[in-house]
Design an enzyme around this catalytic site. Structure first.
Site, PDB file in Angstrom:
ATOM      1  N   ALA A  15       0.925  -1.244  -0.233  1.00  0.00           N
ATOM      2  CA  ALA A  15      -0.107  -0.051  -0.250  1.00  0.00           C
ATOM      3  C   ALA A  15       0.827   1.034   0.241  1.00  0.00           C
ATOM      4  CB  ALA A  15      -0.695   0.258   1.306  1.00  0.00           C
ATOM      5  N   HIS A 228      -1.009  -6.755 -21.644  1.00  0.00           N
ATOM      6  CA  HIS A 228      -1.379  -5.869 -23.099  1.00  0.00           C
ATOM      7  C   HIS A 228      -1.781  -5.450 -24.099  1.00  0.00           C
ATOM      8  CE1 HIS A 228      -0.584  -4.020 -18.798  1.00  0.00           C
ATOM      9  NE2 HIS A 228       0.219  -3.471 -19.130  1.00  0.00           N
TER      10      HIS A 228
HETATM   11  C1  BG6 Z   1       2.271  -1.309 -17.359  1.00  0.00           C
HETATM   12  C2  BG6 Z   1       3.967  -1.988 -18.010  1.00  0.00           C
HETATM   13  O1  BG6 Z   1       1.210  -2.609 -17.132  1.00  0.00           O
HETATM   14  O2  BG6 Z   1       1.801   0.132 -18.228  1.00  0.00           O
HETATM   15  C3  BG6 Z   1       4.167   0.061 -17.721  1.00  0.00           C
HETATM   16  O3  BG6 Z   1       3.982  -2.183 -16.673  1.00  0.00           O
HETATM   17  C4  BG6 Z   1       3.478   0.697 -18.790  1.00  0.00           C
HETATM   18  O4  BG6 Z   1       6.083  -0.489 -17.818  1.00  0.00           O
HETATM   19  C5  BG6 Z   1       2.448   1.091 -18.145  1.00  0.00           C
HETATM   20  O5  BG6 Z   1       4.070   1.992 -17.929  1.00  0.00           O
HETATM   21  C6  BG6 Z   1       1.288   1.600 -19.334  1.00  0.00           C
HETATM   22  O6  BG6 Z   1       0.207   1.691 -19.125  1.00  0.00           O
HETATM   23  P1  BG6 Z   1      -0.646   2.941 -19.929  1.00  0.00           P
HETATM   24  O7  BG6 Z   1      -2.225   2.857 -19.020  1.00  0.00           O
HETATM   25  O8  BG6 Z   1      -0.228   4.426 -19.090  1.00  0.00           O
HETATM   26  O9  BG6 Z   1      -0.380   3.296 -20.789  1.00  0.00           O
END
Ligand code: BG6
Length: 463
Positions: A15, A228
């Protein structure tokens, strides 16, 4: 099973970390302001804070106003997170709140996942009504992900486990399925007969900042592609689910990832780069060969998309923060207009960043020119400010809705491919250096140029 109005005790491990202060606490604050859910937060960290210290820390770090009623919902417990035998105080705290179902949120480095799960299990807090959520990465390769999953399965069943991928919580990414399956206009052309290629881009202008120690072990393949970008890809190419039930969507997503193929000559379908100056960043060894940029060419071995190239690209310290999906359609025969082959392709662009919306590009007659066309865009711009992805993620976690979380088989299939890519990167002698603020290595443009294509560049960003 989902529960829209549960009384919840959300236990956040880690946290005092960066994610909690930047994303989780502000998202919980937004959920609290919205009302309707009764969530108390138990913040857990190693720092010897009192609850009062922690609330003051949140006022300073997460900009929560001093007199906000939300702060009263938060208590802090200092715990030796990595020592499962020291979880007695957590058990005592939970016992004081028997009317709340407990949701554990592991916002800790992956090496702490196992000790935390052991601590929860040994203190008997893994009752069937409890849930556990993991921040990514879930494992660092297929073998470690399997080990971790088996370990977690000793304490929790799959329906208690929530593996987070915050990209799926983004409003535009959720819109991909609605756009595809709520319109009769687009789905009939969503296949290899009409689609020329698909491009998915997630670039960032920031470098690794203070996350060097984690990032240098991950790199772009593990940090962004395995999770992602594969999630976004799966939603873009999957078959229609038979319903919007979580399992129906997961079934189709995982089928899509199973159909992914890397070219036989893998090194010629992958480009890896590292930004100039990366080796001087805090926590990065001077000889690091970690990729901060990756561009890939993949194909899907399925009926719908056979032969359609799919290009993925992600990187840090680039010219701009941009997240988008571009569907490029085949050019039509072009014998009627503009006398030559310069009628623009039709395109559909799902933009997550820098602006949120969906654009469809098509051609109209140029004004006053009977035999010429010009490209125009029809745009849906998300005008209301979208909730942060974590608001959606936490709301669904509290309600127990698995739809936006990653099922184990998807993790497994993604690692199978990413393991091959990591091997390829490790054996590949070429790691391109690219300047900070650039579009990445020129080889990424060449990857598409070899196919007679180029990365789509938005002519202008809508206001
Ligand atoms: C995270 C990665 O999961 O996603 C980071 O660990 C990255 O390295 C980030 O910067 C990007 O997320 P967003 O929502 O800002 O595109």
């Amino acid at each position: 099973m989902t529960d829209q109005n549960p009384k919840t005790l959300l236990v956040i491990f880690g946290a005092t970390g960066d994610l909690a202060k930047r994303k989780l606490i502000p998202a919980l604050h937004a959920i609290h302001r919205h009302g309707g859910t009764d969530v108390s937060v138990l913040a857990i960290g190693r720092k010897p804070f009192s609850s009062r210290d922690f609330r003051e820390y949140l006022q300073a770090e997460s900009f929560i106003p001093a007199n906000d009623a939300f702060l009263e919902k938060i208590e802090y417990l200092a715990l030796p997170i990595d020592d499962p035998s020291g979880y007695g105080p957590l058990r005592e705290y939970a016992d004081l709140h028997p009317d709340r179902h407990v949701v554990f949120y592991l916002s800790v480095p992956p090496e702490l996942f196992e000790p935390v799960i052991s601590g929860i299990g040994q203190s008997g807090l893994n009752a069937a009504a409890s849930r556990v959520a993991f921040e990514k990465p879930f494992g660092s390769d297929l073998a470690s992900a399997k080990r971790l999953n088996a370990f977690v399965a000793q304490a929790f069943s799959e329906d208690q486990i929530f593996r987070i991928d915050h990209y799926v919580g983004k409003e535009t990414i959720q819109n991909v399925l609605a756009f595809r399956f709520a319109n009769s206009l687009f789905e009939p052309v969503w296949n290899h007969q009409y689609v020329d290629n698909i491009q998915i881009t997630a670039t960032e202008s920031l470098g690794v900042e203070n996350r060097g120690t984690y990032y240098d072990h991950a790199g772009a393949l593990r940090d962004m592609i395995q999770n992602h970008l594969f999630q976004v890809l799966a939603l873009t190419v999957m078959e229609p689910p038979h319903s919007l039930a979580s399992s129906a969507i997961h079934d189709e997503k995982v089928k899509a990832v199973r159909a992914l193929r890397l070219g036989a000559d893998l090194p010629s379908h992958a480009v890896f780069g590292q930004y100039a100056g990366y080796r001087g960043e805090p926590g990065i060894p001077p000889s690091s060969r970690t990729e901060t940029f990756a561009a890939l060419r993949l194909e899907l071995h399925n009926w719908r998309f056979k032969g359609v190239p799919i290009y993925l690209r992600t990187g840090k310290a680039l010219a701009e923060k941009k997240t988008e999906i571009v569907i490029e359609f085949r050019k039509n025969a072009s014998i009627l207009y503009n006398e030559a082959d310069d009628v623009e392709r039709n395109r559909i662009v799902f933009s997550v960043s820098p602006y949120e919306g969906i654009s469809v590009g098509f051609n109209v007659k140029a004004y006053g020119e009977p035999k010429k066309t010009e490209p125009v865009w029809s745009e849906f711009a998300q005008t209301t400010e979208s909730p942060e992805a974590y608001v959606r993620i936490l709301t669904d976690l509290i309600a127990g809705d698995h739809t936006l979380f990653t099922r184990w088989d998807m993790i497994e299939e993604s690692w199978k491919i990413v393991d091959r890519l990591v091997n390829c990167k490790e054996s590949c002698p070429i790691l391109h250096t690219y300047p900070v603020g650039s579009d990445g290595p020129a080889a990424s443009d060449e990857l598409l140029a070899r196919d007679g294509r180029e990365w789509y560049r938005c002519p202008e960003t809508p206001e």
